[in-house]
Design a protein around this motif. Structure first.
Motif, short mmCIF file in Angstrom:
data_model
loop_
_atom_site.label_atom_id
_atom_site.label_comp_id
_atom_site.label_asym_id
_atom_site.label_seq_id
_atom_site.Cartn_x
_atom_site.Cartn_y
_atom_site.Cartn_z
N GLY A 1 1.07 -0.97 0.29
CA GLY A 1 -0.08 -0.09 -0.21
C GLY A 1 0.77 1.57 0.06
O GLY A 1 0.34 2.34 -0.28
N ARG A 2 2.45 1.25 0.18
CA ARG A 2 3.15 2.26 0.68
C ARG A 2 2.60 2.88 -1.15
O ARG A 2 2.69 2.15 -2.04
CB ARG A 2 4.70 2.39 0.31
N SER A 3 2.59 4.19 -1.00
CA SER A 3 2.99 4.87 -2.53
C SER A 3 3.96 5.61 -3.48
O SER A 3 5.39 5.41 -2.02
CB SER A 3 2.19 6.54 -1.89
N VAL A 4 4.56 4.79 -4.18
CA VAL A 4 5.62 4.61 -4.89
C VAL A 4 6.41 6.44 -5.75
O VAL A 4 5.44 5.65 -6.78
CB VAL A 4 5.97 3.31 -5.50
N GLN A 5 7.35 6.39 -5.79
CA GLN A 5 7.91 6.93 -6.48
C GLN A 5 9.19 6.37 -6.92
O GLN A 5 10.24 5.75 -7.10
CB GLN A 5 8.89 8.81 -6.72
N VAL A 6 9.26 6.46 -8.97
CA VAL A 6 10.06 5.98 -9.81
C VAL A 6 10.84 6.82 -10.61
O VAL A 6 10.35 7.94 -11.05
CB VAL A 6 9.29 4.67 -10.61
N LYS A 7 12.22 6.43 -10.68
CA LYS A 7 13.19 7.39 -10.98
C LYS A 7 14.28 6.15 -11.62
O LYS A 7 14.40 5.52 -11.25
CB LYS A 7 13.81 8.28 -9.98
N ALA A 8 14.39 6.63 -12.87
CA ALA A 8 15.66 6.40 -13.41
C ALA A 8 16.18 6.93 -14.36
O ALA A 8 15.99 7.71 -15.27
CB ALA A 8 14.29 4.81 -14.14
N THR A 9 17.30 6.23 -14.60
CA THR A 9 18.41 7.25 -15.93
C THR A 9 18.90 5.66 -16.72
O THR A 9 18.97 4.69 -16.74
CB THR A 9 19.55 7.67 -14.75
N GLY A 10 19.28 6.43 -18.28
CA GLY A 10 19.62 5.89 -19.08
C GLY A 10 20.98 6.04 -19.07
O GLY A 10 22.21 5.59 -19.93
#
Length: 161
Positions: A75-84
């Motif tokens: 149930g935790r809210s999640v922020q996703v970040k990614a780099t290439g």
């Protein structure tokens, strides 16, 4: 215990590998023109969100720009970040912060990636000012150090669909 129970390395999902292969064919075809067809921007962010769903079971929510990309199994809210590109994540000042942050470094040439940060978003942002304008990067070394301070009990568990 810190940083030991959740594997950090992963292979890109097959469908993403197919995208990279198609990009490589396009790049090879136009090699003489010097076109790189770089995977960047929103596409890498979307790939990061897909990886979060695949590896951690994050249920994604529509409405990019809210600061919350989905919800974990618990149930935790999640922020996703990614780099290439090998750089650290970039944050915008938003009104709503997620409970949790996942940050992936994706190597599109090897079709592999690494989880650089898996923990409470507040830990990742601890050295950021309370308020800022525009976007603010966090150096890759800084985000790695923040990840090293996360207790294993605060990490999302991998499910690897």
């Amino acid at each position: 215990m810190k940083g030991l129970s959740v594997p950090k390395n992963f292979r890109l999902p097959p469908v993403v590998a197919e995208l990279v292969a198609a990009r490589n064919k396009l790049r090879d075809h136009y090699k003489s023109a010097g076109l790189n067809f770089t995977l960047d921007g929103n596409l890498v962010g979307d790939i990061g969100e897909a990886i979060a769903a695949e590896l951690f079971g994050v249920t994604l929510v529509p409405g990019n720009g809210t600061g919350i990309d989905g919800h974990a199994v618990d149930g935790r809210s999640v922020q996703v970040k990614a780099t290439g590109t090998g750089r650290g994540p970039v944050f915008r000042h938003v009104n709503t912060r997620a409970d949790h942050l996942l940050f992936f470094d994706i190597d599109f040439e090897s079709l592999k990636g690494e989880v650089i940060f898996n923990g409470p978003e507040k830990v990742a942002l601890a050295k950021m000012p309370v308020s800022w304008i525009g976007q603010r990067p966090v150096a890759k070394g800084t985000i790695r150090a923040a990840d090293n301070s996360v207790d294993d009990g605060d990490r999302l568990r991998r499910i690897d669909r």
